[in-house]
Motif scaffolding. Structure first.
Motif, short mmCIF file in Angstrom:
data_model
loop_
_atom_site.label_atom_id
_atom_site.label_comp_id
_atom_site.label_asym_id
_atom_site.label_seq_id
_atom_site.Cartn_x
_atom_site.Cartn_y
_atom_site.Cartn_z
N ASP A 94 0.80 -1.22 0.00
CA ASP A 94 0.00 0.00 0.00
C ASP A 94 0.84 1.27 0.00
OD1 ASP A 94 -2.46 -1.39 0.08
OD2 ASP A 94 -2.25 -1.65 2.25
N GLU A 95 1.75 1.41 0.96
CA GLU A 95 2.54 2.63 1.13
C GLU A 95 4.02 2.34 0.89
OE1 GLU A 95 1.52 5.79 1.93
OE2 GLU A 95 -0.57 5.17 1.91
N LEU A 96 4.63 3.15 0.03
CA LEU A 96 6.05 3.06 -0.26
C LEU A 96 6.73 4.23 0.44
CD1 LEU A 96 8.17 1.53 -1.99
CD2 LEU A 96 7.72 3.20 -3.79
N ASN A 97 7.78 3.97 1.20
CA ASN A 97 8.50 5.00 1.93
C ASN A 97 9.76 5.40 1.16
OD1 ASN A 97 6.96 5.15 4.52
ND2 ASN A 97 7.45 2.97 4.47
N LEU A 98 9.91 6.68 0.95
CA LEU A 98 11.06 7.24 0.26
C LEU A 98 11.78 8.15 1.25
CD1 LEU A 98 12.60 7.78 -2.42
CD2 LEU A 98 10.93 9.57 -2.87
N VAL A 99 13.06 7.85 1.53
CA VAL A 99 13.84 8.64 2.48
C VAL A 99 15.02 9.22 1.72
CG1 VAL A 99 15.16 8.64 4.62
CG2 VAL A 99 13.14 7.16 4.39
N ILE A 100 15.10 10.55 1.69
CA ILE A 100 16.15 11.27 1.00
C ILE A 100 17.13 11.77 2.05
CG2 ILE A 100 16.69 13.19 -0.55
CD1 ILE A 100 14.77 11.24 -1.87
N GLN A 101 18.40 11.39 1.95
CA GLN A 101 19.39 11.79 2.94
C GLN A 101 20.35 12.84 2.40
OE1 GLN A 101 20.91 7.88 3.89
NE2 GLN A 101 19.37 7.60 5.47
N ILE A 102 19.84 13.65 1.49
CA ILE A 102 20.56 14.81 0.97
C ILE A 102 19.59 15.98 1.06
CG2 ILE A 102 22.08 13.52 -0.57
CD1 ILE A 102 20.16 14.21 -2.89
N PRO A 103 20.05 17.22 0.92
CA PRO A 103 19.10 18.33 0.94
C PRO A 103 18.04 18.16 -0.15
CG PRO A 103 21.34 19.15 1.12
CD PRO A 103 21.44 17.68 0.82
N VAL A 104 16.80 18.35 0.24
CA VAL A 104 15.69 18.21 -0.70
C VAL A 104 15.55 19.52 -1.46
CG1 VAL A 104 13.23 17.76 -0.93
CG2 VAL A 104 14.55 16.55 0.80
N GLN A 105 16.12 19.54 -2.64
CA GLN A 105 16.13 20.75 -3.44
C GLN A 105 15.91 20.36 -4.89
OE1 GLN A 105 19.73 22.92 -2.87
NE2 GLN A 105 18.85 24.83 -3.55
N ASN A 106 14.81 20.85 -5.48
CA ASN A 106 14.47 20.58 -6.87
C ASN A 106 14.41 19.08 -7.18
OD1 ASN A 106 14.43 23.39 -7.50
ND2 ASN A 106 16.66 23.33 -7.62
N LEU A 107 13.82 18.30 -6.26
CA LEU A 107 13.67 16.86 -6.44
C LEU A 107 12.23 16.51 -6.79
CD1 LEU A 107 15.68 15.40 -3.42
CD2 LEU A 107 16.36 15.38 -5.81
N ASN A 108 12.08 15.51 -7.65
CA ASN A 108 10.76 14.94 -7.89
C ASN A 108 10.92 13.47 -8.21
OD1 ASN A 108 11.46 14.77 -10.60
ND2 ASN A 108 10.20 16.49 -11.21
N TYR A 109 9.81 12.76 -8.23
CA TYR A 109 9.83 11.36 -8.63
C TYR A 109 8.82 11.13 -9.73
CZ TYR A 109 5.74 10.56 -5.59
OH TYR A 109 4.49 10.61 -5.01
N ARG A 110 9.13 10.18 -10.58
CA ARG A 110 8.26 9.77 -11.69
C ARG A 110 8.10 8.27 -11.65
NH1 ARG A 110 7.95 13.84 -15.79
NH2 ARG A 110 9.50 15.46 -15.41
#
Length: 160
Positions: A94-110
């Protein structure tokens, strides 16, 4: 479980512009990475997965995932030697967890289906993002993480 994992292994090995890793996280321990370029011997026998000299009872594995990282020097924005982007659980229900360990700047997912059709595009606003996959059919998808419009990491996602 065995029927799902073996096709994922073969799909993960097939891409040549990426480095692939198998990540195993036991319930009671830290995540262990195996570089598929080193051709680790992976076997499944009697509900036990063995990688190299290590054995993991499948009932004691919290997370098992194959991750590919872009190694094309023109597209690398993050250091692919470290785990700056984590994704779990994979397979997902049901739920997918996405953890970003860098500054979140101009990020997106497709998200793309296996035919290459883009299904969704969303901006990433925080270092921890939950992606609702309840409306996705069971199957295999590709998730691209992008920064400034360039792919920095891709994942094959198995939706149960």
């Amino acid at each position: 479980m065995k029927k799902i994992l073996i096709p994922i292994l073969f799909l993960s090995i097939g891409l040549c512009a990426y480095t692939q890793h198998l990540y195993v996280q036991p319930i009671d321990g830290e995540q262990i990475a195996f570089a598929l370029a080193n051709k680790p011997k992976i076997t499944f026998d009697d509900r036990v997965m063995s990688v190299q000299q290590l054995s993991f009872p499948l009932s004691d594995v919290r997370n098992l995932s194959f991750v590919q990282q872009n190694t094309d020097p023109t597209n690398i924005i993050v250091d692919t030697e470290n785990d700056h982007i984590l994704l779990f659980p994979n397979p997902v229900k049901d739920e997918l967890n996405l953890v970003i360990q860098i500054p979140v700047q101009n990020l997106n997912y497709r998200f793309f289906d296996m035919n290459g059709k883009q299904l969704t595009v969303e901006q990433i606003h925080s270092q921890t993002t939950q992606i609702n996959m309840q409306n996705f059919r069971a199957g295999i998808y590709v998730l691209h993480i992008e920064q400034n419009g360039q792919s920095i990491q891709s994942f094959r996602i198995v939706k149960q």
